[in-house]
Write a protein that holds these residues in place. Sequence first.
Motif, mmCIF file in Angstrom:
data_model
loop_
_atom_site.group_PDB
_atom_site.id
_atom_site.type_symbol
_atom_site.label_atom_id
_atom_site.label_comp_id
_atom_site.label_asym_id
_atom_site.label_seq_id
_atom_site.Cartn_x
_atom_site.Cartn_y
_atom_site.Cartn_z
ATOM 1 N N GLN B 6 0.397 -1.048 0.094
ATOM 2 C CA GLN B 6 0.380 0.374 0.002
ATOM 3 C C GLN B 6 0.927 1.143 -0.348
ATOM 4 O O GLN B 6 1.318 1.194 0.801
ATOM 5 C CB GLN B 6 -1.315 0.293 1.016
ATOM 6 N N CYS B 23 -3.555 -0.392 -4.280
ATOM 7 C CA CYS B 23 -2.798 -1.889 -3.453
ATOM 8 C C CYS B 23 -2.553 -2.644 -4.775
ATOM 9 O O CYS B 23 -3.575 -3.112 -5.525
ATOM 10 C CB CYS B 23 -3.884 -2.595 -2.750
ATOM 11 N N TRP B 35 -10.488 -6.157 0.906
ATOM 12 C CA TRP B 35 -10.207 -4.646 1.302
ATOM 13 C C TRP B 35 -11.039 -4.213 3.158
ATOM 14 O O TRP B 35 -12.178 -5.133 2.937
ATOM 15 C CB TRP B 35 -10.631 -3.663 1.349
ATOM 16 N N LYS B 49 -14.965 -7.818 -0.399
ATOM 17 C CA LYS B 49 -13.990 -9.071 -1.324
ATOM 18 C C LYS B 49 -13.923 -9.553 -2.090
ATOM 19 O O LYS B 49 -15.163 -9.297 -2.785
ATOM 20 C CB LYS B 49 -13.764 -10.310 -0.291
ATOM 21 N N ALA B 65 -13.534 -1.840 -5.122
ATOM 22 C CA ALA B 65 -12.637 -1.995 -6.129
ATOM 23 C C ALA B 65 -12.515 -2.986 -7.198
ATOM 24 O O ALA B 65 -12.945 -3.522 -7.552
ATOM 25 C CB ALA B 65 -12.107 -2.523 -4.784
ATOM 26 N N LEU B 76 -8.929 -0.074 -4.524
ATOM 27 C CA LEU B 76 -10.111 0.684 -3.936
ATOM 28 C C LEU B 76 -10.506 2.094 -3.369
ATOM 29 O O LEU B 76 -9.853 3.337 -3.673
ATOM 30 C CB LEU B 76 -9.958 0.813 -1.823
ATOM 31 N N TYR B 89 -7.071 1.161 6.202
ATOM 32 C CA TYR B 89 -7.678 0.832 5.774
ATOM 33 C C TYR B 89 -6.945 -0.379 4.965
ATOM 34 O O TYR B 89 -5.682 0.238 4.242
ATOM 35 C CB TYR B 89 -8.015 1.274 3.706
ATOM 36 N N CYS B 91 -5.323 -3.474 2.604
ATOM 37 C CA CYS B 91 -6.032 -4.601 2.205
ATOM 38 C C CYS B 91 -4.682 -5.946 1.874
ATOM 39 O O CYS B 91 -3.786 -5.435 3.094
ATOM 40 C CB CYS B 91 -4.819 -4.548 0.666
ATOM 41 N N TRP B 102 -0.970 -9.007 4.990
ATOM 42 C CA TRP B 102 -1.523 -7.667 5.111
ATOM 43 C C TRP B 102 -0.738 -6.262 4.177
ATOM 44 O O TRP B 102 0.135 -6.513 4.555
ATOM 45 C CB TRP B 102 -2.318 -7.650 6.543
#
Lengths: 114, 112
Positions: B6, B23, B35, B49, B65, B76, B89, B91, B102
């Motif tokens: 990110q 992301c 997310w 998702k 997204a 996103l 936020y 991802c 993550w």
Amino acid sequence: GAGVSQSPSNKVTEKGKDVELRCDPISGHTALYWYRQSLGQGLEFLIYFQGNSAPDKSGLPSDRFSAERTGGSVSTLTIQRTQQEDSAVYLCASSPRGVTDTQYFGPGTRLTVL
Amino acid sequence: AQSVTQLDSQVPVFEEAPVELRCNYSSSVSVYLFWYVQYPNQGLQLLLKYLSGSTLVKGINGFEAEFNKSQTSFHLRKPSVHISDTAEYFCAVSVSNYQLIWGAGTKLIIKP
């Protein structure tokens, strides 16, 4: 219904002491995850349980870390001989089955090692 | 090793303006993409998702997204943000049948 709960919410301990963190998942969820979140970092995977079994413990940072789950429900993460680098927020999540399911997170335990 | 990037640690945006949180991931296999959002003083919750099918995924609170396999991205977006969107936020990408990797998170800061 009740969500995922964790206790304690905050824990301050001295270097070298052992700590035990508890997670109560959502009833009926077979999958349970432990993560560690350090300041400014994403979530670091620690361990995954499917039922009472942990097929992958490779995420545990060292042999000072251990975890168990009993009755397909409550899980405890134990850190022995805590070090300052263990300071972080420890998050627990549960999901109905596996990775495609939504993970429901607890509020976390903030651990501070002095 | 597989990773999730990110690029923006913080994104400031004026209220009612559009926003995109980026992301990118590295993976040579099929993945599932997520997310999650963490509102102030609250736990993480799923925003949306992608598992399969349409590459445009709609989530809660007006977010969407788009999965781009060729660019290995899952950005996103929201066309008009509100002060209540202030949050961090995250991802995440599946790397096995149980593990997610993550990103470091992006803080969305809404300016009045």
